[in-house]
Structure formats: structure tokens, C-alpha cells
Design a protein around this motif. Structure first.
Motif, PDB file in Angstrom:
ATOM      1  N   LYS A  50      44.773  19.654 -52.759  1.00 55.68           N
ATOM      2  CA  LYS A  50      44.566  19.510 -51.310  1.00 55.68           C
ATOM      3  C   LYS A  50      45.910  19.398 -50.580  1.00 55.68           C
ATOM      4  N   ASP A  51      46.939  20.051 -51.093  1.00 53.13           N
ATOM      5  CA  ASP A  51      48.288  20.048 -50.505  1.00 53.13           C
ATOM      6  C   ASP A  51      48.922  18.666 -50.494  1.00 53.13           C
ATOM      7  N   VAL A  52      48.647  17.889 -51.521  1.00 56.22           N
ATOM      8  CA  VAL A  52      49.265  16.569 -51.684  1.00 56.22           C
ATOM      9  C   VAL A  52      50.449  16.734 -52.633  1.00 56.22           C
ATOM     10  N   ASP A  53      51.617  16.288 -52.182  1.00 58.48           N
ATOM     11  CA  ASP A  53      52.840  16.415 -52.972  1.00 58.48           C
ATOM     12  C   ASP A  53      52.993  15.304 -54.012  1.00 58.48           C
ATOM     13  N   MET A  54      52.464  14.130 -53.710  1.00 57.06           N
ATOM     14  CA  MET A  54      52.678  12.983 -54.585  1.00 57.06           C
ATOM     15  C   MET A  54      51.483  12.037 -54.534  1.00 57.06           C
ATOM     16  N   VAL A  55      51.109  11.527 -55.691  1.00 60.17           N
ATOM     17  CA  VAL A  55      50.126  10.450 -55.800  1.00 60.17           C
ATOM     18  C   VAL A  55      50.876   9.270 -56.404  1.00 60.17           C
ATOM     19  N   ALA A  56      50.770   8.120 -55.763  1.00 58.06           N
ATOM     20  CA  ALA A  56      51.519   6.949 -56.206  1.00 58.06           C
ATOM     21  C   ALA A  56      50.615   5.731 -56.306  1.00 58.06           C
ATOM     22  N   CYS A  57      50.826   4.964 -57.351  1.00 58.85           N
ATOM     23  CA  CYS A  57      50.159   3.682 -57.558  1.00 58.85           C
ATOM     24  C   CYS A  57      51.185   2.589 -57.297  1.00 58.85           C
ATOM     25  N   LEU A  58      50.802   1.613 -56.522  1.00 58.61           N
ATOM     26  CA  LEU A  58      51.712   0.563 -56.088  1.00 58.61           C
ATOM     27  C   LEU A  58      51.115  -0.799 -56.404  1.00 58.61           C
ATOM     28  N   SER A  59      51.949  -1.689 -56.943  1.00 56.68           N
ATOM     29  CA  SER A  59      51.482  -3.042 -57.222  1.00 56.68           C
ATOM     30  C   SER A  59      52.646  -4.021 -57.166  1.00 56.68           C
ATOM     31  N   VAL A  60      52.320  -5.271 -56.869  1.00 65.94           N
ATOM     32  CA  VAL A  60      53.316  -6.338 -56.907  1.00 65.94           C
ATOM     33  C   VAL A  60      53.436  -6.784 -58.363  1.00 65.94           C
ATOM     34  N   ASN A  61      54.138  -5.965 -59.105  1.00 69.13           N
ATOM     35  CA  ASN A  61      54.485  -6.220 -60.500  1.00 69.13           C
ATOM     36  C   ASN A  61      55.905  -5.707 -60.691  1.00 69.13           C
ATOM     37  N   ASP A  62      56.512  -6.027 -61.821  1.00 67.61           N
ATOM     38  CA  ASP A  62      57.850  -5.512 -62.071  1.00 67.61           C
ATOM     39  C   ASP A  62      57.777  -4.089 -62.620  1.00 67.61           C
ATOM     40  N   VAL A  63      58.895  -3.417 -62.597  1.00 65.84           N
ATOM     41  CA  VAL A  63      58.961  -2.013 -62.984  1.00 65.84           C
ATOM     42  C   VAL A  63      58.577  -1.803 -64.452  1.00 65.84           C
TER      43      VAL A  63
END
Length: 159
Positions: A67-80
Motif C-alpha cells: 500500500k505504498d508504505v516505506d517502513m513498518v516500525a514497532c516501538l516500545s519503552v524497552n532497551d535496544v
């Protein structure tokens, strides 16, 4: 005050695992000129997040990107390191696993939650958003304890 549709994302620093270890990434640069789907979870390896939220985006990644999405990202308050391990354990290839280690992004978004009753400190609320060139075009924030509007299936319908 919580961010809303039409607002520019806050300028903060997140972390992700690079080829040579942890790397910082500025939100302004990360989202510039891109269409992105971002979903935020209260915590990596937590029940709903691991059993339903992340797996839904893994399963629907190709359809979302079509659907013309360049990036999907998951975000959380956790460390890398936790985000990297969670991404590997979920076979989340193609999904940016972004760490908001101190919760700065969650706070700047106005979408933090108090998880101290569960021994989790301050975390992010569960939500998903569609971001176009750093501006929120759609925002789906869950009610506490719910998992409906931030699902991959719901986001896919909105694209």
C-alpha cells in the motif's frame, strides 16, 4: 496533551540495532520523506504484544508495504537489546524494532502510561499510526486493556 491527526511527530532520539551494535536515530530523519506505519506496545515479550500485536504485523507486512508504505516500525519503552531479541524471536524481518529506552518519545507524544502497578514503570500506551513525511495522518489509540484499533488488520484497512 496527546498528539493527534495532522500533528508533526515530536523530535526525539530512538535506538535500533545496527550491523555494528546499537545506533541512535533521530525521529525527524527516520520519518522524513517516508510513509510509515508505526505501532507501539507497552512492552516487548508481554502477552498481548508477543502473541497478537507484533505477529499480526509480521503476517501482514507484505500487504501493508504493498500500500505504498516505506517502513513498518514497532516501538516500545524497552532497551535496544530487548527490542532486538524480541524482533529475532518473532522473526520480524523487515520491521524496524525501535527502542524508546527512557520513554522520551512516548512522553513527547502524550501517549505514556503508568505501568508501575505491574512493576513496569512508565511505558507507552498501545497504539498504531500512519505517518507521512513526519506528520500523523491516522492515529489509532487503544482503550486500556483493549487490542482492536491498533491491530495490523485495522491499519491495513485504513491504508
Amino acid at each position: 496533551m496527546a498528539i493527534k491527526k495532522g500533528d508533526k511527530l515530536p523530535s526525539t532520539t530512538l535506538s535500533r540495532m545496527g550491523e555494528n551494535g546499537p545506533e541512535k536515530v533521530e525521529t525527524d530523519a527516520l520519518f522524513a520523506g517516508k510513509t510509515a506505519v508505526v505501532f507501539a506496545v507497552p512492552g516487548a515479550f508481554t502477552p498481548t504484544c508477543s502473541a497478537r500485536h507484533l505477529p499480526g504485523f509480521v503476517d501482514h507486512l507484505d500487504a501493508i508495504k504493498a500500500k505504498d508504505v516505506d517502513m513498518v516500525a514497532c516501538l516500545s519503552v524497552n532497551d535496544v537489546f530487548v527490542m532486538n531479541a524480541w524482533g529475532k524471536s518473532a522473526d520480524a524481518k523487515g520491521i524496524e524494532m525501535l527502542a524508546d529506552g527512557n520513554g522520551d518519545f512516548a512522553k513527547a507524544m502524550g501517549l505514556e502510561m503508568d505501568g508501575t502497578g505491574f512493576g513496569m514503570g512508565t511505558r507507552s500506551q498501545r497504539y498504531a499510526m500512519i505517518v507521512k513525511d513526519g506528520v500523523v495522518s491516522e492515529l489509532f489509540v487503544e482503550e486500556p486493556g483493549a487490542f482492536e484499533v491498533s491491530s495490523a488488520e485495522h491499519v491495513l484497512k485504513a491504508l
